[in-house]
Design an enzyme around this catalytic site. Sequence first.
Site, mmCIF file in Angstrom:
data_model
loop_
_atom_site.group_PDB
_atom_site.id
_atom_site.type_symbol
_atom_site.label_atom_id
_atom_site.label_comp_id
_atom_site.label_asym_id
_atom_site.label_seq_id
_atom_site.Cartn_x
_atom_site.Cartn_y
_atom_site.Cartn_z
ATOM 1 N N LEU A 50 19.680 -29.764 -3.810
ATOM 2 C CA LEU A 50 18.510 -29.235 -3.101
ATOM 3 C C LEU A 50 18.629 -27.742 -2.822
ATOM 4 C CD1 LEU A 50 17.892 -32.150 -0.559
ATOM 5 C CD2 LEU A 50 16.825 -31.796 -2.794
ATOM 6 N N GLU A 97 0.826 -1.204 0.000
ATOM 7 C CA GLU A 97 0.000 0.000 0.000
ATOM 8 C C GLU A 97 0.865 1.261 0.000
ATOM 9 O OE1 GLU A 97 -2.120 -2.922 2.878
ATOM 10 O OE2 GLU A 97 -0.129 -2.618 2.035
ATOM 11 N N SER A 126 5.312 -41.718 4.561
ATOM 12 C CA SER A 126 5.377 -41.419 6.000
ATOM 13 C C SER A 126 4.729 -40.075 6.307
ATOM 14 C CB SER A 126 6.835 -41.417 6.468
ATOM 15 O OG SER A 126 7.396 -42.701 6.359
#
Length: 372
Positions: free
Chosen positions: A206, A54, A303
């Site tokens: 990763l 904003e 899992s």
Amino acid sequence: MKNIDEAYMKMALELAKKGWGHVSPNPLVGCVIIKGGEIIGMGYHEKFGQAHAEVNAIRAAGESSRGATLYVNLEPCCHYGKTPPCSELIIKSGLKRVVVGMRDPNPRVLGGGIKQLLDAGIEVETGVLEEESIRLNEIFIKHISKGEPFVILKTAVTMDGRTCTASGDSKWITSDESRRLVHKIRAGVSCIVTGVETVIKDDPMLNVRLEGDWKSPFRIVLDSKGRIPLDSKVLTQDSRNTLVCVTDDAPIHRREMIRGTGAELRVFPKCESGVDLKVLLADIASRGFDSVLVEAGARVNTSFLRSGLVDKVMMFMAPKILTGSESPTWTAGSPPSLMKDALELEGLWAESVGPDILVQGYMKGERSCLLE
């Protein structure tokens, strides 16, 4: 008016997405200011600790803000944090109308920003493209409301649900476009979880490999017995950004060797499937992490699913069919005997990513935290 409001809110949502990977743990927020049917100001929250959407939009509009309409996908804040309250600036700027995508679930806001605007005589419309606004900030919503990380399980499969060939070859199931998107997803999450079998088989980094200023997620490897190769990339490249989770089954000498790489190692309670994932999620929450991306093999995927810890599934499906029954699928173990016991998803949607299809959905029941 509804169609016009939705059109400008879509613009605000698109602007908000530009903050992905740069504003966490803050929400993604975009803002558009309209006057006389023309856009006079736009902005988004660009970086954590910097000006909110904003503020940037009102700065762009300047004095023209007086009497204008402001569109924002999340309720303006009304408290002092790293920046002053946006609600006060909106009031001072003389805006006539504010259109909000969704209320802010932050306990420090929670309708307070809207109330301040109404008390100041500003017309406020809420719930415009609320579903899209919730989906955009699903990570923030769960983390701020429950103090828990939002868990995404990501997988890539062929059209017959296979993750690699019978020989183990998986490079590559999906397209360059899908893999680039995965890197962008990684850039917006706090940590990434995989299993030691994936590290042994694929030796993944990763991390985030995109052009520009992107931060890689904290890496977590589930390794009950301390079998991770010491020369694996997660231990030799930026090892201090890696946590190896073991149990009492890991020999003491192996624990010390892993710590010797510079990686963090923690001993977790043991459960039937290995590391107790609920204890792990509590540890992740205690670090202030707001999100987890599970990029793992079938056993770890199963899992997480059976523990009820997954909020959202992202499945990249390539237009390929392997056929046969020897190629692995993305889950493991024995399935339930009855279809009524199958895990269910809701709120599904799909989109094309290059030649692939990305299907996303929420685990049934887990989405409730986003709608309260």
